[in-house]
Motif scaffolding. Structure first.
Motif, PDB file in Angstrom:
ATOM      1  N   ALA A 187       0.829  -1.211   0.000  1.00 57.37           N
ATOM      2  CA  ALA A 187       0.000   0.000   0.000  1.00 57.37           C
ATOM      3  C   ALA A 187       0.860   1.257   0.000  1.00 57.37           C
ATOM      4  O   ALA A 187       0.562   2.236  -0.701  1.00 57.37           O
ATOM      5  N   LEU A 188       1.948   1.238   0.766  1.00 58.03           N
ATOM      6  CA  LEU A 188       2.848   2.396   0.802  1.00 58.03           C
ATOM      7  C   LEU A 188       3.509   2.637  -0.550  1.00 58.03           C
ATOM      8  O   LEU A 188       3.706   3.789  -0.965  1.00 58.03           O
ATOM      9  N   VAL A 189       3.841   1.563  -1.249  1.00 61.43           N
ATOM     10  CA  VAL A 189       4.430   1.697  -2.586  1.00 61.43           C
ATOM     11  C   VAL A 189       3.416   2.318  -3.546  1.00 61.43           C
ATOM     12  O   VAL A 189       3.751   3.203  -4.349  1.00 61.43           O
ATOM     13  N   PHE A 190       2.172   1.865  -3.474  1.00 52.86           N
ATOM     14  CA  PHE A 190       1.117   2.456  -4.302  1.00 52.86           C
ATOM     15  C   PHE A 190       1.008   3.961  -4.036  1.00 52.86           C
ATOM     16  O   PHE A 190       0.934   4.765  -4.969  1.00 52.86           O
ATOM     17  N   VAL A 191       0.967   4.317  -2.755  1.00 57.90           N
ATOM     18  CA  VAL A 191       0.834   5.732  -2.387  1.00 57.90           C
ATOM     19  C   VAL A 191       2.012   6.542  -2.915  1.00 57.90           C
ATOM     20  O   VAL A 191       1.848   7.668  -3.407  1.00 57.90           O
TER      21      VAL A 191
END
Length: 321
Positions: free
Chosen positions: A232-236
């Motif tokens: 999720a952090l990579v997506f953000v």
């Protein structure tokens, strides 16, 4: 995933409509032709050569994400006007979601609805319009959930777990709890699960997280959770680095899809939600679901590759400065 990651962004923009129409046509074949097959009460499989092979509702997730990105990129100037922006987006995506709903797959329907809300949020749709859309989606979801006796039984078993029949509606959740409890902190060892031997239904799909908790313990289960948080952090990060509305919208929709599926699957196993039949991304058994998820990751990788080109890095650094 590798092939999708090598395709340029303009490829997805060019073929968005065709992809949505193709996947919708496959779903129509599921619900309105003899090729459709009903499994566990849901009609969401295409039967080829006598074997249920393809699940078009999973491919629709990819198509909806890409189409929303294309639509938002071309209509972003009308984002404040619901008749020109929200209404047409809701009609097109709602039609695709309705085809899945007709097949009886409530879990996939909810994930698709969440994807649409996520994409509209990242497109900066006014919050009042989003709240109204969410309210309509919740109302429809409740009506669909109450339309079948087995769904009502699942909901009642969730609301009153002590009263659920341990040999019937409560069997799956109860044995999921047993599996997690027997795993302890370190687990019983990879491959040494007892619950998966006919005690826990859908042990390789919807309740595979219970098997992870049993075999790898609290440490293994927490590691899976940490990996989804990292994803999720990579997506953000990709969303924050991009100035392309198409990239932001598609990445946001895919992030909501994968993270919401993981959240719902794990919450069901932990008894925080009623059983919905949602797989755990990358882990649950399933060909179409896995391929669709990998294609989605490949699309996001293609965006990241485009950002990491020398020119793009320079532009990003200049904007940051």
């Amino acid at each position: 995933m590798l092939v999708a990651s090598r395709l340029p962004v303009k490829f997805w923009k060019r073929w968005a409509w065709q992809l949505l129409l193709a996947t919708a046509l496959l779903q129509i074949l599921v619900v309105a032709s003899p090729l459709g097959v009903r499994i566990n009460g849901n009609r969401n499989w295409l039967q080829i050569s006598g074997v249920p092979t393809i699940q078009p509702s999973e491919a629709i997730k990819v198509a909806v994400a890409v189409w929303l990105g294309t639509f938002v990129a071309t209509k972003i100037q009308n984002v404040q006007h619901w008749r020109r922006f929200l209404l047409p987006a809701s009609i097109v995506t709602g039609s695709a979601i309705a085809l899945v709903t007709v097949g009886g797959d409530l879990g996939t329907t909810m994930i698709l609805a969440a994807m649409v809300l996520g994409a509209l949020y990242f497109a900066r749709t006014p919050l009042k319009q989003l709240a109204l859309t969410a309210a309509v989606e919740i109302g429809i979801a409740l009506l669909v959930a109450l339309s079948r006796a087995n769904r009502v039984t699942r909901i009642l078993s969730f609301l009153h777990p002590a009263a659920a029949d341990p040999t019937g509606s409560g069997w799956q959740v109860l044995n999921g709890d047993y599996a997690l409890a027997s795993g302890g902190v370190f687990g019983v060892g990879l491959g040494n699960s007892h619950a998966k031997w006919d005690w826990l239904p859908a042990a390789d799909t919807d309740f595979i997280f219970a098997i992870i908790g049993e075999e790898l313990g609290l440490i293994g289960a927490a590691t899976v959770l940490a990996l989804f948080v990292l994803l999720a952090l990579v997506f953000v990060r990709i969303i924050r680095r991009s100035t392309d509305v198409f990239v932001i919208t598609v990445t946001g929709a895919i992030m909501v899809w994968i993270i919401a599926e993981a959240f719902v699957n794990i919450a069901v196993v932990l008894g925080m939600l009623p059983v919905l039949g949602v797989p755990l991304p990358f882990i649950s058994s399933g060909g179409t679901a896995l391929v669709s998820t990998l294609i989605a990751i490949g699309i996001v990788l293609s965006f990241a590759r485009d950002q990491n080109r020398p020119g793009q890095l320079g532009a990003t650094a200049t904007r940051a400065h």
